[in-house]
Design an enzyme around this catalytic site. Structure first.
Site, PDB file in Angstrom:
ATOM      1  N   CYS A 121      45.232  36.066  31.589  1.00  0.00           N
ATOM      2  CA  CYS A 121      44.587  34.905  32.204  1.00  0.00           C
ATOM      3  C   CYS A 121      44.229  33.846  31.157  1.00  0.00           C
ATOM      4  O   CYS A 121      45.109  33.131  30.688  1.00  0.00           O
ATOM      5  CB  CYS A 121      43.384  35.336  33.032  1.00  0.00           C
ATOM      6  SG  CYS A 121      42.828  34.043  34.177  1.00  0.00           S
ATOM      7  N   HIS A 223      45.823  39.142  36.522  1.00  0.00           N
ATOM      8  CA  HIS A 223      44.933  40.159  35.930  1.00  0.00           C
ATOM      9  C   HIS A 223      45.452  41.568  36.224  1.00  0.00           C
ATOM     10  O   HIS A 223      45.000  42.221  37.178  1.00  0.00           O
ATOM     11  CB  HIS A 223      43.516  40.010  36.479  1.00  0.00           C
ATOM     12  CG  HIS A 223      42.758  38.870  35.929  1.00  0.00           C
ATOM     13  ND1 HIS A 223      41.954  38.969  34.803  1.00  0.00           N
ATOM     14  CD2 HIS A 223      42.675  37.566  36.326  1.00  0.00           C
ATOM     15  CE1 HIS A 223      41.411  37.801  34.550  1.00  0.00           C
ATOM     16  NE2 HIS A 223      41.834  36.931  35.452  1.00  0.00           N
ATOM     17  N   GLU A 225      44.684  44.208  34.721  1.00  0.00           N
ATOM     18  CA  GLU A 225      43.584  45.173  34.571  1.00  0.00           C
ATOM     19  C   GLU A 225      42.795  45.338  35.864  1.00  0.00           C
ATOM     20  O   GLU A 225      42.191  46.397  36.115  1.00  0.00           O
ATOM     21  CB  GLU A 225      42.672  44.768  33.415  1.00  0.00           C
ATOM     22  CG  GLU A 225      41.581  43.762  33.714  1.00  0.00           C
ATOM     23  CD  GLU A 225      42.069  42.335  33.904  1.00  0.00           C
ATOM     24  OE1 GLU A 225      41.234  41.451  34.202  1.00  0.00           O
ATOM     25  OE2 GLU A 225      43.283  42.088  33.739  1.00  0.00           O
TER      26      GLU A 225
END
Length: 245
Positions: A121, A223, A225
């Site tokens: 990001c 993202h 994660e």
């Protein structure tokens, strides 16, 4: 077997009455940290996570970087437009000059040492600005669709991206189209020299880029994660960790 040590850059969290009310801080006490999702991603991919606090003394910071096997530039504040010689527009969000300086130096160190880097990001925007590219300060102001899509859970894909064949991301995933989440209002505008855009959304926004002069220097706008239950997204982190061994 020793697991690669992955440095994760941190957000600087200014003093707030919320931390005082929660009983974890005194008045006027700042914090640094990053979402637990980053820790979980690195651990699941086979690495050892280590938070990298923003340290203004770069000699001290370098002493820490020398113990790393890879660096993950995490999400967070908008990148200072001054890094790409622009004034701040009204639609630009909060910036963090100390963090910008720290991450730019950490990135330079990693690239000089041929250390693998993964940007997420803000990470792709910092990567681009640090190398001489420019960013959109606000995508909707530039005529693009809304890319901060909060109607979906953070682990759910809210749009798709198109991946270039024979790119690093294509080699990792074996696909030319995947679903991703979306929580950003800025993005790469003009890519820095050597920083090749390798994935775009259907409306043309840069969603991933790689630095061809490095064995592993990859940055994505979404993202991975947060998509903690996606084996597909975990493959990105696994490839990063494998490059760090």
């Amino acid at each position: 077997m020793k697991k690669p040590v992955i440095g994760i850059t941190c957000n600087i969290l200014p003093a707030s009455h919320w931390t005082v009310d929660m009983g974890i801080a005194a008045p006027n006490q700042d914090f640094q940290g990053a979402a637990s999702d980053y820790i979980n991603l690195v651990v699941k991919a086979g690495g050892t996570p280590l938070f990298l606090p923003t340290i203004e003394d770069l000699d001290t910071a370098k002493a820490l970087w020398e113990h790393l096997d890879g660096i993950l530039i995490s999400g967070g504040n908008d990148v200072d437009p001054g890094l790409y010689n622009e004034r701040i527009d009204a639609k630009c969000g909060a910036i963090d000059l100390p963090r910008d300086r720290y991450e730019k130096a950490a990135l330079s160190f990693a690239l000089e040492q041929k250390m693998p880097v993964l940007g997420i990001c803000r990470g792709i925007q910092l990567f681009n600005a640090a190398l001489g590219g420019t960013n959109y300060q606000d995508l909707m102001d530039a005529g693009f669709k809304q890319h901060t899509i909060l109607a979906y859970p953070r682990n759910a894909a809210s749009h798709t991206v198109n991946i270039e064949r024979d790119s690093l991301l294509h080699h990792i995933l074996g696909k030319t189209r995947i679903g991703v989440n979306s929580f950003h209002h800025q993005a790469v505008k003009v890519a820095a020299p050597g920083f090749k855009i390798i994935a775009r959304s259907d409306d043309g926004v840069a969603e991933a880029a790689q630095l061809g002069s490095q064995a592993f220097a990859l940055a994505v706008q979404w993202h991975p994660e947060m998509m903690y239950d996606s084996d597909e997204q975990l493959e990105i982190a696994k490839a990063f960790i494998a490059a760090c061994k």
